[in-house]
Write an enzyme that holds these catalytic residues in place. Structure first.
Site, PDB file in Angstrom:
ATOM      1  N   LYS A   1      -8.684  -1.226   0.991  1.00 20.07           N
ATOM      2  CA  LYS A   1      -9.209  -1.419   2.243  1.00 20.07           C
ATOM      3  C   LYS A   1     -10.327  -2.384   0.669  1.00 20.07           C
ATOM      4  O   LYS A   1     -10.416  -2.259  -0.163  1.00 20.07           O
ATOM      5  CB  LYS A   1     -10.219  -0.136   1.844  1.00 20.07           C
ATOM      6  CG  LYS A   1     -11.571  -0.776   3.207  1.00 20.07           C
ATOM      7  CD  LYS A   1     -10.736  -0.911   4.447  1.00 20.07           C
ATOM      8  CE  LYS A   1     -10.183  -0.496   5.228  1.00 20.07           C
ATOM      9  NZ  LYS A   1      -9.625  -0.414   6.192  1.00 20.07           N
TER      10      LYS A   1
ATOM     11  N   GLU B   1       1.006  -1.185   0.037  1.00 21.36           N
ATOM     12  CA  GLU B   1       0.157  -0.008  -0.352  1.00 21.36           C
ATOM     13  C   GLU B   1       0.922   1.306   0.022  1.00 21.36           C
ATOM     14  O   GLU B   1       1.896   1.873   1.151  1.00 21.36           O
ATOM     15  CB  GLU B   1      -1.103   0.380   1.406  1.00 21.36           C
ATOM     16  CG  GLU B   1      -1.854   1.095   0.731  1.00 21.36           C
ATOM     17  CD  GLU B   1      -2.770   1.076   1.998  1.00 21.36           C
ATOM     18  OE1 GLU B   1      -3.899   1.868   2.326  1.00 21.36           O
ATOM     19  OE2 GLU B   1      -2.866   0.258   3.052  1.00 21.36           O
TER      20      GLU B   1
END
Length: 637
Positions: free
Chosen positions: A230, A214
């Site tokens: 997410k 990420e």
């Protein structure tokens, strides 16, 4: 993009093994945007921020060093957010367990680098001090029990129902004991989890091993990119199941809802930042992208911003940037401030560097920081790794518990290094037999397991190797390492006995090679059984034991009692006027020779599940592989 080869990585880690202060920012999954790995060593100064410090002053010190032409690299803990917002002072009241610091960055001259686009770089190499293979993790357990976790989720649901928050990223830690080589542990975990934003950091007795997919933010002049992650799903057992799970994740209402919430949060954060620094624009460039990693699927989205004329050529100042964005909304929830207060109330321990930021800042205004998820911290003989998931109003507590444990699998199920393997036949008059099928199988495994793969180069290597073969049949062993490095070995062998099944098995009395059944049982749903790799402990052990008993091969069964395959062959039986072979769903290798037989319409082979009794009572048993061809065998009674 060219990743570091196994030898290059071993050389770098060998050099780092004797150093006590470095930051290695390592992309094992490079792309056009993230195409350099960096190594920072020999700091000229160290900037460390403790609880109660002035965040603005600390960030000004960073800018002062940048103004003098230096680089800064290291980490910010999640608790650093408590210095940026008065309401969140509770976050830095108790610093991270084992560390008194909320941020730790070294000041460096120009780092060594490796360009993944060109394959060129100036990384050091100390192969004589290679990382070695020794490490062991023991006593792995979460710091929160199952019941305590469920109670926390119930409390979160109460806060959500009361309107205090919409989403909370609730986290816990996996705690463990360990010993051995930290460099070997980094190497092996890296091999199991290739990511764009890997990092290996050492400050004296503390080591940070991060394998994050990420991006927190990338600053390039006046431009900013954030890419919140997410939404998570497990990997499938094969490509078709992977595709279905990918579609399911992309279309899942809960995961889409969580993703949109965080995208909106970060878009608003960026909009406020642009407004406070002279104006600019913010836009969402992509939504609901699903990325494939070795152990799971992740949903991500991308938000971009660019400052206006009043924002300066290098974008916002660091305090404004961190005050607006830190910590990343994907690891807090929404609304951010109130949700972080709830997190501080319910989480059992301080997060430390986990969900903070790891990265570097350059004097030309560039900066790249990841969100350190899947991050291991080692201190002495103890270690920890944070894991978590997003909780919304309809989150199922048991499912979230399972998702947390799934995210920890890359640590708890770390596989030793292995290679993909193909064994094929080369014949003087016709070359490699069934070469296209062999390479297609290896390419499929490489794709699923995230191995580098170049079919053109592999074909060239095989052709070059064949030029040195003797004028007789050769058994050729091709292996592929994760970095794309291949090796070829060959030895003389006999030509195959049969390449097609007979229309009807002939009458034979005695003289057939014998096979027997193994006592070993395999897990039919274990995806590795459908890939040919150098992890062949069960196969090699059982085959060697069978050869000691004079057997041609040894047959295996799965945990449902279904016959699957031999140690080096696939099985075909003739019964009730037809040929039959077990389906791949039973847990077996999709043999190249087996595929050839299934395509033979003149001698059709039907896939169906076979019991031991059905094999024992079959009129004929054939074993096959693409080197030995078809061999009729008898079952030893």
């Amino acid at each position: 993009m060219k990743g570091l080869s196994w030898l290059q990585l071993e050389g770098v880690l060998g050099c780092l093994a004797g150093q006590e202060d470095f930051v290695f920012l390592d992309s094992s999954r490079p792309d056009q945007e993230n195409c350099r790995s960096l190594l920072f060593t020999e700091p000229v100064a160290q900037l460390r921020c403790q609880a109660g410090a002035d965040a603005a002053d600390f960030l000004r010190q960073i800018e002062d060093w940048l103004g003098q032409g230096y680089y800064l690299a290291g980490w910010f803990s999640y608790g650093f957010g408590g210095l940026l917002e008065e309401k969140l002072a509770v976050l830095q009241g108790n610093p991270a367990s084992g560390s008194p610091f909320l941020a730790d960055l070294g000041v460096y001259r120009t780092p060594r680098s490796f360009d993944h686009g060109t394959g060129e770089g100036d990384f050091p190499s100390c192969l004589d001090k290679a990382a070695g293979a020794g490490w062991e993790i023991a006593g792995l357990q979460p710091n929160v029990g199952h019941r305590e976790y469920l109670q926390a989720i119930r409390k979160l649901h109460e806060y959500i129902a009361a309107g205090d928050t919409y989403q909370v990223n609730y986290t816990l830690k996996l705690l463990f004991r360990w010993h051995g080589s930290a460099e070997a542990l980094y190497r092996d975990l890296r091999d199991n989890q290739t990511v764009p934003y890997g990092a290996y950091i050492r400050r004296g007795g503390e080591r940070i091993l991060s394998f994050s997919p990420e991006l927190f933010f990338r600053r390039d002049g006046s431009g900013l990119v954030v890419r919140p992650m997410k939404g998570t799903a497990r990997r499938g057992r094969n490509q078709a199941e992977d595709d279905e799970l990918r579609r399911g994740l992309r279309e899942d209402g809960k995961n889409r809802s969580e993703n949109v919430m965080i995208v909106d949060l970060l878009r608003n954060d960026l909009a406020r930042l642009m407004h406070s620094t002279g104006g600019g624009e913010v836009w969402v460039s992509s939504l609901f992208d699903v990325e494939t990693y070795e152990s799971l699927l992740q949903m991500t989205s991308t938000v971009m911003a660019r400052t206006g004329e009043g924002g300066g050529s290098q974008g916002p100042r660091l305090f404004d940037l961190f005050h607006a964005l830190f910590p990343c909304g994907s690891v807090t929830g929404a609304p951010k401030i109130r949700t972080m207060e709830i997190i501080a109330e319910l989480e059992k321990e301080e997060r430390g560097v986990y969900t903070g930021a790891i990265g570097y800042l350059a004097p030309d205004g560039q900066a790249v920081f990841s969100v350190p998820i899947r991050t291991v911290v080692l201190r002495g003989d103890h270690g920890e790794m944070g894991i978590g998931s997003g909780i919304i109003h309809d989150s199922d507590a048991e499912q979230e518990w399972r998702e947390c444990l799934l995210k920890g699998r890359f640590l708890s199920h770390c596989r030793p290094g292995f290679e993909l393997l193909e064994t094929m036949l080369w014949q003087p008059d016709s070359g490699y037999w069934l070469l296209d099928a062999h390479l297609a199988r290896m390419a499929g495994s490489a794709s699923e397991m995230r191995f580098s793969w170049s079919e053109i180069r592999i074909r060239q290597d095989l052709q070059q190797a064949a030029e040195a073969f003797s004028p007789r049949c050769m058994r050729v062993r091709l292996t592929l390492a994760k970095d794309g490095t291949s090796a070829i070995a060959a030895q003389p062998c006999d030509p195959p006995r049969l390449s097609r099944l007979p229309l009807y098995p002939p009458e034979i009395e005695g003289g057939l090679p014998e096979v027997g059944f193994s006592r070993q049982v395999t897990a039919g749903d274990f995806p590795w059984l459908r890939h040919k790799t150098t992890r062949r402990e069960i196969y090699d052990g059982e085959f060697a034991a069978g050869r000691d008993k004079g057997l041609y091969d040894v047959l295996l069964r799965n945990d449902k009692g279904e016959v699957t395959e031999g140690c080096i062959t696939n099985i075909v039986v003739y019964a009730d006027g037809e040929y039959r072979t077990p389906p791949l769903a039973c847990g077996l290798l999709p043999g190249v020779m087996r595929q050839l037989l299934l395509r033979d319409t003149e001698r059709p082979v039907r896939e169906c599940r076979l019991s031991v009794a059905e094999v024992q009572n079959a009129e004929a048993i054939y074993l096959c592989n693409s080197v030995r061809g078809l061999v009729r065998v008898a079952l030893r009674q």
